[in-house]
Scaffold this motif. Structure first.
Motif: not given
Length: 124
Positions: A49-60
């Motif tokens: 019952g708590k928030k979370g996150q998934l961060v996706i990083k694209v490096q070029v």
């Protein structure tokens, strides 16, 4: 403001779909890993019952000594921040030596003894 018709080169320069890139990157391994991380995040948020996150990083990155038309190195990284359970706290007292104890040091201790077992019952 006048709208000019698209030239043939402008029509061809459409952006590729990002989802298609992810599915194909490294033969689908990145897409599979991101799908599993998203699933883990959804489960953790539902459970805790708590928030979370998934961060996706694209490096070029361009090649060394960049020349136009050279290949580019593209990497995809992710950072999963799923909520975790909060362990429950337990209540302790501090004894005279400064150590934690479950028994209140100010309370007198009662010595309990086990009553003898019997199978005889009184008739009422």
């Amino acid at each position: 403001m006048t709208i000019q018709p698209e030239t043939e080169s402008q029509a061809q320069a459409q952006a590729a779909e990002f989802a298609a890139f992810l599915v194909g990157h490294l033969n689908g391994r990145v897409h599979q890993a991101l799908s599993e991380e998203l699933h883990e995040l959804l489960q953790a948020v539902s459970t805790h019952g708590k928030k979370g996150q998934l961060v996706i990083k694209v490096q070029v990155e361009p090649s060394k000594g960049h020349v136009e038309g050279d290949p580019l190195a593209i990497s995809v990284e992710s950072d999963l921040r799923a909520p975790k359970s909060t362990p429950p706290a337990a209540i302790y007292f501090v004894d005279d030596d400064g150590n934690p104890t479950r028994n209140d040091p100010r309370q007198m201790q009662l010595d309990f003894r086990t009553a003898p077992a019997t199978t005889n019952f009184k008739d009422a």
